[in-house]
Scaffold this motif. Structure first.
Motif, mmCIF file in Angstrom:
data_model
loop_
_atom_site.group_PDB
_atom_site.id
_atom_site.type_symbol
_atom_site.label_atom_id
_atom_site.label_comp_id
_atom_site.label_asym_id
_atom_site.label_seq_id
_atom_site.Cartn_x
_atom_site.Cartn_y
_atom_site.Cartn_z
ATOM 1 N N LEU A 118 -13.637 -2.434 -6.574
ATOM 2 C CA LEU A 118 -13.297 -2.188 -5.169
ATOM 3 C C LEU A 118 -12.607 -3.397 -4.558
ATOM 4 O O LEU A 118 -11.615 -3.259 -3.827
ATOM 5 N N VAL A 167 -8.902 -3.624 -5.743
ATOM 6 C CA VAL A 167 -8.046 -2.612 -5.120
ATOM 7 C C VAL A 167 -7.813 -2.937 -3.648
ATOM 8 O O VAL A 167 -6.700 -2.795 -3.135
ATOM 9 N N CYS A 168 -8.854 -3.393 -2.950
ATOM 10 C CA CYS A 168 -8.725 -3.731 -1.531
ATOM 11 C C CYS A 168 -7.749 -4.890 -1.336
ATOM 12 O O CYS A 168 -6.918 -4.877 -0.427
ATOM 13 N N ARG A 209 -6.524 7.156 -5.102
ATOM 14 C CA ARG A 209 -6.938 5.760 -4.869
ATOM 15 C C ARG A 209 -6.980 5.458 -3.370
ATOM 16 O O ARG A 209 -7.889 4.774 -2.885
ATOM 17 N N TRP A 210 -5.995 5.966 -2.618
ATOM 18 C CA TRP A 210 -5.989 5.772 -1.164
ATOM 19 C C TRP A 210 -7.203 6.451 -0.526
ATOM 20 O O TRP A 210 -7.870 5.873 0.336
ATOM 21 N N HIS A 231 0.842 -1.187 0.000
ATOM 22 C CA HIS A 231 0.000 0.000 0.000
ATOM 23 C C HIS A 231 0.881 1.242 0.000
ATOM 24 O O HIS A 231 2.078 1.172 0.293
ATOM 25 N N PRO A 269 -12.899 -6.505 1.020
ATOM 26 C CA PRO A 269 -13.585 -5.486 1.825
ATOM 27 C C PRO A 269 -14.450 -6.076 2.925
ATOM 28 O O PRO A 269 -14.646 -5.442 3.969
ATOM 29 N N ARG A 297 -10.096 7.100 -1.951
ATOM 30 C CA ARG A 297 -11.304 6.346 -2.323
ATOM 31 C C ARG A 297 -11.429 5.072 -1.495
ATOM 32 O O ARG A 297 -12.528 4.711 -1.048
ATOM 33 N N MET A 298 -10.311 4.382 -1.303
ATOM 34 C CA MET A 298 -10.344 3.142 -0.535
ATOM 35 C C MET A 298 -10.754 3.424 0.898
ATOM 36 O O MET A 298 -11.569 2.700 1.485
#
Length: 240
Positions: free
Chosen positions: A213, A216-217, A181-182, A29, A225, A184-185
């Motif tokens: 999602l 990306v998670c 992106r960070w 990350h 998620p 949004r996450m």
């Protein structure tokens, strides 16, 4: 792989999770990660090496995984522009009982969690270019309105896109798209933990769909998620 059961504190540039820690897949990350527990947990790197420790500092963009979890831990994610994150990245070897393997991870003795969280709320922005400070202040509002257009951000800041992109990466320590992106996450996790469906959380945070999602998670946290679904949102940390 088990999910988190505990509490979650979310602030701009900061995520604090407290509770049971399960194993994770290999992931990386853009944040600085600090993890501390009274009992030992085991972390591993991309080369297959592992270490047992009670506290760890993981630099940004460093592939790692939790091999063995622990019943109770505190895990902090700091956005790279936070002053304390910058200090940790600059000289992580200041930590005691340093373990370095392949230049990847650092484990250390007890960390003052309250001091870290307090410091995280004070990004070292005073010497930054006014356009970068303006952009960071504008981003949360733009994110809530839908897709973030870098051209609009540059126009608000009064700079060309190329100039703002250079300044943003140099001073924040992260390219613009990765930083968004960070954000949004972080927002998606907040929505999901607050009871929204995965699809609602994905759309509310600006992801194309729940599959986007999920990808990306997994890449950012090594878990789906749904692993955040049992976390209770709090406004302040418990304890001193």
């Amino acid at each position: 792989m088990t999910g988190w059961i505990g509490t979650m504190l979310l602030r701009p540039g900061l995520m604090v999770l407290t509770g049971e820690v399960g194993t994770t897949a290999l992931h990386a990350h853009h944040t600085v990660q600090i993890m501390q527990s009274e009992s030992a947990f085991r972390i591993g790197d991309a080369h297959g090496s592992t270490a047992s420790c009670r506290a760890a500092v993981i630099p940004p963009n460093t592939s790692h995984r939790v091999v063995e979890g622990t019943a109770s831990a505190t895990l902090i994610h700091l956005a790279p522009e936070a002053a304390v994150a910058t200090a940790l990245c600059r000289d992580p070897a200041d930590a005691v009982d340093v373990w370095v393997r392949h230049g990847a991870m650092f484990s250390c003795g007890p960390i003052g969690m309250t001091a870290l969280v307090t410091g995280a709320g004070e990004p070292g922005r005073s010497a930054w270019h006014p356009a970068v400070r303006r952009s960071l202040a504008d981003l949360p509002g733009l994110l809530a309105d839908g897709p973030v257009r870098f051209g609009e951000l540059a126009h608000r800041a009064g700079l060309s896109e190329s100039r703002l992109a250079h300044l943003f990466s140099a001073e924040v320590g992260l390219p613009f798209r990765a930083y968004v992106r960070w954000l949004r996450m972080q927002h998606a996790i907040r929505l999901f933990a607050a009871g929204r469906t995965l699809t609602e959380a994905a759309h509310g945070a600006g992801f194309a769909d729940s599959a986007h999602l999920n990808r990306v998670c997994h890449s950012m946290f090594g878990a789906a998620p749904s692993h955040f679904g049992q976390l209770r949102l709090v406004d302040e940390l418990d304890g001193p």
